[in-house]
Design a protein around this motif. Structure first.
Motif, mmCIF file in Angstrom:
data_model
loop_
_atom_site.group_PDB
_atom_site.id
_atom_site.type_symbol
_atom_site.label_atom_id
_atom_site.label_comp_id
_atom_site.label_asym_id
_atom_site.label_seq_id
_atom_site.Cartn_x
_atom_site.Cartn_y
_atom_site.Cartn_z
ATOM 1 N N TRP A 61 -51.120 -23.426 -13.353
ATOM 2 C CA TRP A 61 -51.935 -24.350 -14.131
ATOM 3 C C TRP A 61 -52.166 -23.807 -15.527
ATOM 4 O O TRP A 61 -51.777 -22.674 -15.852
ATOM 5 C CB TRP A 61 -53.242 -24.669 -13.414
ATOM 6 N N MET A 101 -55.109 -23.798 -18.888
ATOM 7 C CA MET A 101 -56.434 -24.101 -19.413
ATOM 8 C C MET A 101 -56.825 -22.966 -20.354
ATOM 9 O O MET A 101 -56.410 -21.817 -20.163
ATOM 10 C CB MET A 101 -57.451 -24.221 -18.273
ATOM 11 N N THR A 159 -63.524 -19.152 -14.628
ATOM 12 C CA THR A 159 -62.845 -20.440 -14.695
ATOM 13 C C THR A 159 -63.720 -21.487 -15.373
ATOM 14 O O THR A 159 -63.337 -22.652 -15.462
ATOM 15 C CB THR A 159 -62.480 -20.943 -13.285
ATOM 16 N N ARG A 172 -63.223 -24.719 -22.841
ATOM 17 C CA ARG A 172 -62.113 -25.458 -22.246
ATOM 18 C C ARG A 172 -62.313 -26.957 -22.421
ATOM 19 O O ARG A 172 -63.439 -27.459 -22.386
ATOM 20 C CB ARG A 172 -62.001 -25.132 -20.751
ATOM 21 N N THR A 213 -58.923 -29.081 -21.955
ATOM 22 C CA THR A 213 -57.755 -29.541 -21.203
ATOM 23 C C THR A 213 -57.492 -28.611 -20.023
ATOM 24 O O THR A 213 -57.419 -27.395 -20.200
ATOM 25 C CB THR A 213 -56.507 -29.544 -22.099
ATOM 26 N N GLU A 214 -57.353 -29.162 -18.823
ATOM 27 C CA GLU A 214 -56.889 -28.416 -17.651
ATOM 28 C C GLU A 214 -55.728 -29.191 -17.043
ATOM 29 O O GLU A 214 -55.893 -30.329 -16.613
ATOM 30 C CB GLU A 214 -57.994 -28.237 -16.617
ATOM 31 N N ASP A 241 -53.113 -29.140 -14.063
ATOM 32 C CA ASP A 241 -52.811 -28.554 -12.759
ATOM 33 C C ASP A 241 -51.411 -29.002 -12.340
ATOM 34 O O ASP A 241 -51.231 -30.091 -11.813
ATOM 35 C CB ASP A 241 -53.839 -28.998 -11.720
ATOM 36 N N ASN A 299 -57.446 -32.479 -15.768
ATOM 37 C CA ASN A 299 -58.896 -32.576 -15.907
ATOM 38 C C ASN A 299 -59.254 -32.534 -17.383
ATOM 39 O O ASN A 299 -58.833 -31.625 -18.102
ATOM 40 C CB ASN A 299 -59.605 -31.417 -15.193
ATOM 41 N N TRP A 326 -62.251 -31.881 -19.647
ATOM 42 C CA TRP A 326 -63.591 -31.305 -19.592
ATOM 43 C C TRP A 326 -64.407 -31.678 -20.824
ATOM 44 O O TRP A 326 -63.882 -31.737 -21.935
ATOM 45 C CB TRP A 326 -63.516 -29.791 -19.483
ATOM 46 N N LYS A 330 -66.417 -33.579 -16.127
ATOM 47 C CA LYS A 330 -64.993 -33.783 -16.380
ATOM 48 C C LYS A 330 -64.556 -35.152 -15.890
ATOM 49 O O LYS A 330 -65.210 -35.797 -15.075
ATOM 50 C CB LYS A 330 -64.167 -32.704 -15.676
ATOM 51 N N THR A 377 -58.107 -34.243 -24.359
ATOM 52 C CA THR A 377 -57.190 -33.489 -23.504
ATOM 53 C C THR A 377 -56.058 -32.871 -24.311
ATOM 54 O O THR A 377 -54.895 -32.948 -23.940
ATOM 55 C CB THR A 377 -56.597 -34.409 -22.421
ATOM 56 N N VAL A 413 -53.910 -24.159 -24.594
ATOM 57 C CA VAL A 413 -54.138 -23.699 -23.228
ATOM 58 C C VAL A 413 -53.415 -22.383 -22.975
ATOM 59 O O VAL A 413 -52.410 -22.060 -23.614
ATOM 60 C CB VAL A 413 -53.655 -24.751 -22.201
#
Length: 382
Positions: free
Chosen positions: A125, A127, A134, A139, A141-142, A144, A161, A163, A169, A219, A223
């Protein structure tokens, strides 16, 4: 928005693989298409983890504490050793690595094998973060690419995700993919291609999910790459110690964005007097800059990994300037373009040939009206 720095005696698994052949330095074809250039990679061919490239994951989450000692490299793979081991209130230990360098749009890929035995959550992933938590407050943009619970090794969760600063989120395009194989029984390739409007997910080169998001979702930040495994559900202790393994990780770039608040060394610079603006840039969480000092300049200078023909666009944060002056340097030549900033949004400046490297640039010069600076993008002219 804070600027992220651009920096770029344990068990060893028995099931190792031969290191893959070297990746071509020039543009290549990925599952997402052609014209991508390798920017970052680790083939995990050394005897120790490359500390110049990676931070260790060191948080404590769900059912395990993550320890640097649980991460080993050898035989052409990165191994995360998963153990029954008491650390504070946690009965298990696990681990992972997080890239020190941060990235944006492009194609990301790894080849991995997940643990045998229930209880472990293994992920590829991306981020913003350094692995110490975590819940990094910066943050947004995440992505996965693959979240795989070892209790269900034939199912992969993929999605994005978005955030918010308050810690809430929006889950975008989440999908459980059933690839038709056991992810713990062999090696498989996991990749995602990220651009301004969507993330496309691939397993063994096959498109498995696409997460699209509207411009209103924040987003788009830079990252870091995470390769991790943690204790997540009831652990099958009869299968311990267990391992999660990664054969390589690679990041390829095709489109080039330079922003006023990107990480250091990404190519934005100023002369004269510029100030932070309260007006957002091309994404919700990005700031913009402004100048009311004639002659001040803002310059966007990409590091083009491959020469070629590119469409050049600038993002206009609205102002009163109906004739902003921009210069574009390309192949040793300079073209002057006038842009109307009374309307906001992306504006195409033109199409030119550019060499690889950092000799090309777009410069905005402040005049009598307020000048506003945010982002420039260079997109291959297909």
């Amino acid at each position: 928005m804070p600027r992220y720095a651009l920096v770029p005696a344990v068990l060893v698994a028995a099931a190792l693989v031969t290191a893959p052949a070297a990746v071509a330095a020039g543009p290549v074809t990925t599952p997402a298409g052609s014209g991508y250039t390798l920017v970052f990679s680790d083939e995990f061919n050394d005897s120790t983890v490359d500390s110049a490239k990676w931070n260790y994951r060191t948080d404590q989450k769900v059912k395990s504490a993550q320890l640097p000692a649980n991460v080993t490299e050898g035989g052409g793979v990165l191994t995360l050793n998963l153990r029954k081991e008491q650390v504070g209130s946690y009965a298990y230990t696990a681990g992972g690595v997080v890239s020190k360098q941060s990235f944006r749009y492009g194609y990301y890929e790894t080849r991995a094998k997940t643990p045998v035995g229930s209880g472990w959550h293994t992920s590829f992933w991306a981020m913003a973060g350094d692995g110490s938590t975590t819940f990094n407050p910066d943050r947004r943009t995440e992505i996965d690419q693959s979240e795989i619970n070892s209790s269900a090794p034939g199912s992969i969760s993929q999605g994005v995700n978005a955030w918010r600063p308050d810690g809430t989120k929006t889950d975008v395009g989440r999908k459980w993919t059933n690839p038709g194989f056991d992810t713990s029984a062999g090696w498989h390739t996991y990749g995602f291609d990220w651009n301004e409007s969507r993330v496309a997910f691939y397993v063994d080169g096959v498109l498995t999910n696409t997460a699209t998001y509207p411009p209103s979702l924040d987003t788009h930040d830079y990252v870091n790459i995470w390769l991790t495994s943690i204790a997540y559900e009831t652990v099958d202790e009869s299968k311990l110690p267990a391992t999660a393994q990664f054969d390589y990780v690679r990041y390829y770039q095709r489109e080039y964005y330079v922003d006023n608040d990107t990480p250091a060394d990404y190519g934005y610079s100023e002369t004269g007097t510029w100030l932070d603006s309260s007006l957002a840039g091309f994404t919700v969480g990005n700031s913009s800059r402004y100048s009311q000092t004639p002659g001040s300049t803002a310059t966007w200078r990409p590091n083009l990994r491959a020469g070629g023909t590119y469409d050049v666009w600038i993002y206009r944060v609205p102002s009163t300037d109906s004739a902003a002056r921009l210069t574009v340097v390309h192949n040793g030549q300079t073209s002057t373009v006038t842009a109307d900033y009374t309307t906001g949004g992306w504006l195409k400046l033109g199409t030119w040939d550019f060499p690889a490297g950092t000799s090309s640039a777009v410069t905005l010069t402040a005049g009598a009206a307020t000048a506003r600076a945010d982002a420039v993008k260079f997109l291959p002219a297909d």
